[in-house]
Design an enzyme around this catalytic site. Structure first.
Site, PDB file in Angstrom:
ATOM      1  N   ARG A  72     -22.169  28.287  -3.806  1.00 31.52           N
ATOM      2  CA  ARG A  72     -21.195  27.238  -4.149  1.00 31.52           C
ATOM      3  C   ARG A  72     -21.096  27.073  -5.668  1.00 31.52           C
ATOM      4  O   ARG A  72     -20.013  26.898  -6.208  1.00 31.52           O
ATOM      5  CB  ARG A  72     -21.599  25.909  -3.503  1.00 31.52           C
ATOM      6  CG  ARG A  72     -21.352  25.898  -2.003  1.00 31.52           C
ATOM      7  CD  ARG A  72     -21.714  24.553  -1.406  1.00 31.52           C
ATOM      8  NE  ARG A  72     -20.812  23.490  -1.803  1.00 31.52           N
ATOM      9  CZ  ARG A  72     -21.114  22.196  -1.749  1.00 31.52           C
ATOM     10  NH1 ARG A  72     -22.307  21.812  -1.345  1.00 31.52           N
ATOM     11  NH2 ARG A  72     -20.245  21.288  -2.117  1.00 31.52           N
ATOM     12  N   GLN A 103     -16.703  11.544  -5.940  1.00 29.35           N
ATOM     13  CA  GLN A 103     -17.721  11.959  -4.974  1.00 29.35           C
ATOM     14  C   GLN A 103     -17.998  13.444  -5.137  1.00 29.35           C
ATOM     15  O   GLN A 103     -18.881  13.983  -4.486  1.00 29.35           O
ATOM     16  CB  GLN A 103     -17.219  11.709  -3.546  1.00 29.35           C
ATOM     17  CG  GLN A 103     -16.927  10.261  -3.245  1.00 29.35           C
ATOM     18  CD  GLN A 103     -16.127  10.124  -1.955  1.00 29.35           C
ATOM     19  OE1 GLN A 103     -16.688  10.080  -0.862  1.00 29.35           O
ATOM     20  NE2 GLN A 103     -14.819  10.061  -2.067  1.00 29.35           N
ATOM     21  N   HIS A 121     -22.225  11.364  -6.280  1.00 26.20           N
ATOM     22  CA  HIS A 121     -23.019  12.268  -5.450  1.00 26.20           C
ATOM     23  C   HIS A 121     -23.730  13.354  -6.258  1.00 26.20           C
ATOM     24  O   HIS A 121     -24.166  14.350  -5.703  1.00 26.20           O
ATOM     25  CB  HIS A 121     -22.135  12.908  -4.362  1.00 26.20           C
ATOM     26  CG  HIS A 121     -21.643  11.914  -3.343  1.00 26.20           C
ATOM     27  ND1 HIS A 121     -20.646  12.185  -2.435  1.00 26.20           N
ATOM     28  CD2 HIS A 121     -22.030  10.636  -3.091  1.00 26.20           C
ATOM     29  CE1 HIS A 121     -20.442  11.119  -1.671  1.00 26.20           C
ATOM     30  NE2 HIS A 121     -21.250  10.164  -2.056  1.00 26.20           N
ATOM     31  N   CYS A 148     -40.594  23.902 -10.890  1.00 23.41           N
ATOM     32  CA  CYS A 148     -40.634  22.983 -12.025  1.00 23.41           C
ATOM     33  C   CYS A 148     -41.647  23.483 -13.056  1.00 23.41           C
ATOM     34  O   CYS A 148     -42.801  23.753 -12.710  1.00 23.41           O
ATOM     35  CB  CYS A 148     -41.028  21.597 -11.514  1.00 23.41           C
ATOM     36  SG  CYS A 148     -41.290  20.404 -12.832  1.00 23.41           S
ATOM     37  N   CYS A 151     -44.725  20.750 -13.024  1.00 25.95           N
ATOM     38  CA  CYS A 151     -45.661  20.518 -11.912  1.00 25.95           C
ATOM     39  C   CYS A 151     -45.681  21.636 -10.882  1.00 25.95           C
ATOM     40  O   CYS A 151     -46.487  21.612  -9.954  1.00 25.95           O
ATOM     41  CB  CYS A 151     -45.348  19.182 -11.231  1.00 25.95           C
ATOM     42  SG  CYS A 151     -43.882  19.241 -10.198  1.00 25.95           S
ATOM     43  N   GLY A 188      -7.609  12.088  -2.429  1.00 26.43           N
ATOM     44  CA  GLY A 188      -8.236  13.228  -1.760  1.00 26.43           C
ATOM     45  C   GLY A 188      -9.578  12.951  -1.124  1.00 26.43           C
ATOM     46  O   GLY A 188     -10.474  13.783  -1.182  1.00 26.43           O
ATOM     47  N   PRO A 215      -2.401  14.180   1.519  1.00 20.24           N
ATOM     48  CA  PRO A 215      -1.353  14.680   2.418  1.00 20.24           C
ATOM     49  C   PRO A 215      -1.468  14.066   3.811  1.00 20.24           C
ATOM     50  O   PRO A 215      -0.501  14.057   4.566  1.00 20.24           O
ATOM     51  CB  PRO A 215      -1.599  16.189   2.490  1.00 20.24           C
ATOM     52  CG  PRO A 215      -2.717  16.491   1.568  1.00 20.24           C
ATOM     53  CD  PRO A 215      -3.335  15.223   1.095  1.00 20.24           C
ATOM     54  N   ALA A 233      -2.488  16.345  -4.224  1.00 19.55           N
ATOM     55  CA  ALA A 233      -2.724  15.617  -5.475  1.00 19.55           C
ATOM     56  C   ALA A 233      -2.154  16.350  -6.680  1.00 19.55           C
ATOM     57  O   ALA A 233      -1.700  15.720  -7.635  1.00 19.55           O
ATOM     58  CB  ALA A 233      -4.227  15.393  -5.649  1.00 19.55           C
TER      59      ALA A 233
HETATM   60  P1  OAD Z   1     -13.478  15.318   3.015  1.00 23.34           P
HETATM   61  O1  OAD Z   1     -13.523  16.777   3.279  1.00 23.34           O
HETATM   62  O2  OAD Z   1     -14.132  14.416   4.004  1.00 23.34           O
HETATM   63  O3  OAD Z   1     -11.952  14.855   2.881  1.00 23.34           O
HETATM   64  C1  OAD Z   1     -11.055  15.563   2.072  1.00 23.34           C
HETATM   65  C2  OAD Z   1      -9.755  14.798   2.012  1.00 23.34           C
HETATM   66  O4  OAD Z   1      -8.895  15.448   1.108  1.00 23.34           O
HETATM   67  C3  OAD Z   1      -8.999  14.704   3.354  1.00 23.34           C
HETATM   68  O5  OAD Z   1      -8.592  13.362   3.557  1.00 23.34           O
HETATM   69  C4  OAD Z   1      -7.789  15.619   3.146  1.00 23.34           C
HETATM   70  O6  OAD Z   1      -6.651  15.164   3.862  1.00 23.34           O
HETATM   71  C5  OAD Z   1      -7.593  15.479   1.648  1.00 23.34           C
HETATM   72  N1  OAD Z   1      -6.888  16.605   0.988  1.00 23.34           N
HETATM   73  C6  OAD Z   1      -6.866  17.912   1.310  1.00 23.34           C
HETATM   74  N2  OAD Z   1      -6.144  18.610   0.431  1.00 23.34           N
HETATM   75  C7  OAD Z   1      -5.693  17.718  -0.490  1.00 23.34           C
HETATM   76  C8  OAD Z   1      -4.884  17.834  -1.650  1.00 23.34           C
HETATM   77  N3  OAD Z   1      -4.384  19.002  -2.075  1.00 23.34           N
HETATM   78  N4  OAD Z   1      -4.623  16.704  -2.346  1.00 23.34           N
HETATM   79  C9  OAD Z   1      -5.110  15.499  -1.953  1.00 23.34           C
HETATM   80  N5  OAD Z   1      -5.871  15.347  -0.855  1.00 23.34           N
HETATM   81  C10 OAD Z   1      -6.166  16.443  -0.131  1.00 23.34           C
HETATM   82  O7  OAD Z   1     -14.050  15.084   1.532  1.00 23.34           O
HETATM   83  P2  OAD Z   1     -14.620  13.741   0.891  1.00 23.34           P
HETATM   84  O8  OAD Z   1     -13.867  12.555   1.361  1.00 23.34           O
HETATM   85  O9  OAD Z   1     -14.705  13.981  -0.570  1.00 23.34           O
HETATM   86  O10 OAD Z   1     -20.933  14.167   0.336  1.00 23.34           O
HETATM   87  O11 OAD Z   1     -16.073  13.706   1.482  1.00 23.34           O
HETATM   88  C11 OAD Z   1     -16.955  12.710   1.049  1.00 23.34           C
HETATM   89  C12 OAD Z   1     -18.358  13.242   1.009  1.00 23.34           C
HETATM   90  O12 OAD Z   1     -18.681  13.837   2.276  1.00 23.34           O
HETATM   91  C13 OAD Z   1     -18.586  14.373   0.030  1.00 23.34           C
HETATM   92  O13 OAD Z   1     -18.812  13.908  -1.288  1.00 23.34           O
HETATM   93  C14 OAD Z   1     -19.805  15.038   0.590  1.00 23.34           C
HETATM   94  C15 OAD Z   1     -19.429  15.073   2.041  1.00 23.34           C
HETATM   95  O14 OAD Z   1     -20.490  15.112   2.947  1.00 23.34           O
HETATM   96  C16 OAD Z   1     -22.135  14.697   0.087  1.00 23.34           C
HETATM   97  O15 OAD Z   1     -22.321  15.891   0.071  1.00 23.34           O
HETATM   98  C17 OAD Z   1     -23.174  13.673  -0.189  1.00 23.34           C
END
Ligand code: OAD
Length: 257
Positions: A72, A103, A121, A148, A151, A188, A215, A233
Site C-alpha cells: 500500500r 481519515q 487515523h 526498533c 528496544c 468521500g 457520488p 470529488a
Molecule cells: P469508505 O470506503 O468506507 O467510503 C468511501 C466513500 O467514498 C463512499 O461513501 C463512496 O461512495 C465515496 N466515493 C467513492 N468515490 C468517490 C469520489 N470519486 N469522490 C467522492 N466520494 C467518493 O472509506 P472511509 O469512509 O474513508 O479506517 O472509511 C473510513 C475508515 O474506515 C478508514 O479511514 C479506514 C476504514 O476502515 C482505518 O483504517 C482505521
C-alpha cells in the site's frame, strides 16, 4: 459533468469565517487509491481487516501485515494528488480559518500543499515502535519486519487499527473545528466509522451549513442545513470553488448555480 451548486451554499461559503473539512477514502479514489467499503473494489471486500489492520492480526503474523502495508505504501507513493486535493489547497488560501480533518493515511493532502492536516487515523509514511509507540524516522523496508533501534521490538505503521484509540490531540482538534466551523464539508466518506462519522452532525448541530460531496447517498446525513452535491470529488470540489469564486476556474467543469 454539470454540478448544480445551490445559491445558499455559494453564499455561505463566500461568507464563511471558519471552514471545516472532513475527508475519507473517496477523496483519493481519483488518484487510484482504492476505498474500503465499495463492493468489489473496496479493500475490505478483498482483505480481512481483523488480520491486516488490528493489533491481534499484527501479533499473529507481523510479516503478513508488513507485506500488505509495504504494498500500500508503494502504491500510495506512486499516486498523485487529484483535482479534489488541489481544490482543498485552493480553498485553504481563500478563507480566514480552515481546518482539514482526514481519515486517510495517504498523506496526499499534505503532498498537494495543504499546510496543516489533522490526521485522525495516522499516516502510512511513518512507522513507530510497537511497544514504546515512538515514531522512528529511519527504517530498513526490506523483506523482514524492521525492529526498533532502541528496544528491538517490531516496528509497525503509524496508523490507527481496529480496536485502537485515535490520537487524542487530533481528535480534540477535529471536535473543536466541527463545533466552531460555520461551513463544513464532508467529502468521500461512508460515515461508518466513529468518531469521524459524527463530525458533520456536530457541525450541523452547532449551526454550520454542511455540504456532503459523494457520488452515493448511502449512509449520508440529511437535514435542513445539510446539502448533498452528488458526484466525484475531483469534479464537484473544483465546481464548488468556481461557483463561489468565479476567478478560480482552472480545472473546472461547467457550473449551474
Ligand atoms: P469508505 O470506503 O468506507 O467510503 C468511501 C466513500 O467514498 C463512499 O461513501 C463512496 O461512495 C465515496 N466515493 C467513492 N468515490 C468517490 C469520489 N470519486 N469522490 C467522492 N466520494 C467518493 O472509506 P472511509 O469512509 O474513508 O479506517 O472509511 C473510513 C475508515 O474506515 C478508514 O479511514 C479506514 C476504514 O476502515 C482505518 O483504517 C482505521
Amino acid at each position: 459533468m454539470t454540478v448544480a451548486v445551490p445559491p445558499e451554499v455559494v453564499s455561505a461559503l463566500r461568507q464563511a469565517r471558519h471552514v471545516g473539512v472532513l475527508t475519507g477514502a473517496g477523496v483519493s479514489a481519483e488518484s487510484g487509491i482504492p476505498t474500503f467499503r465499495e463492493a468489489l473494489t473496496g479493500l475490505w471486500a478483498r482483505y480481512d481487516p481483523a488480520e491486516l489492520a488490528s493489533p491481534g492480526g499484527f501479533a499473529r503474523d507481523p510479516e503478513r501485515v508488513w507485506r500488505w502495508y509495504r504494498e500500500r505504501r508503494m502504491a500510495i507513493a506512486r499516486a498523485e494528488p487529484n483535482p479534489a486535493h488541489r481544490a482543498l489547497v485552493d480553498l485553504e488560501g481563500r478563507v480566514d480559518r480552515f481546518t482539514l480533518i482526514t481519515q486517510n493515511i495517504d498523506a496526499l493532502h499534505a503532498r498537494a500543499g495543504n499546510r496543516d492536516v489533522v490526521e485522525l487515523h495516522g499516516n502510512i509514511t511513518r512507522v513507530r515502535c510497537s511497544v514504546e509507540n515512538v515514531v522512528v524516522p529511519d527504517f530498513e523496508d526490506g523483506d523482514a519486519v524492521p525492529t526498533c533501534p532502541a528496544c528491538g521490538a517490531c516496528l509497525r505503521p503509524d496508523v490507527v487499527w481496529f480496536g485502537e484509540l485515535l490520537p487524542m490531540t487530533a481528535l480534540e482538534r477535529a471536535w473543536a473545528a466541527a463545533r466552531d466551523a460555520d461551513f463544513f464539508l464532508s467529502v468521500g466518506t461512508s460515515n461508518l466509522v466513529e468518531p469521524a462519522a459524527s463530525l458533520p452532525w456536530i457541525a450541523a448541530r452547532s449551526g454550520a451549513l454542511v455540504v456532503v460531496v459523494n457520488p452515493s447517498d448511502e449512509g449520508q446525513q440529511h437535514g435542513p442545513t445539510i446539502h448533498h452535491l452528488a458526484g466525484p470529488a475531483g469534479q464537484v470540489l473544483p465546481a464548488l470553488l468556481a461557483a463561489a469564486w468565479p476567478d478560480s476556474a482552472a480545472e473546472t467543469p461547467r457550473v449551474d448555480s
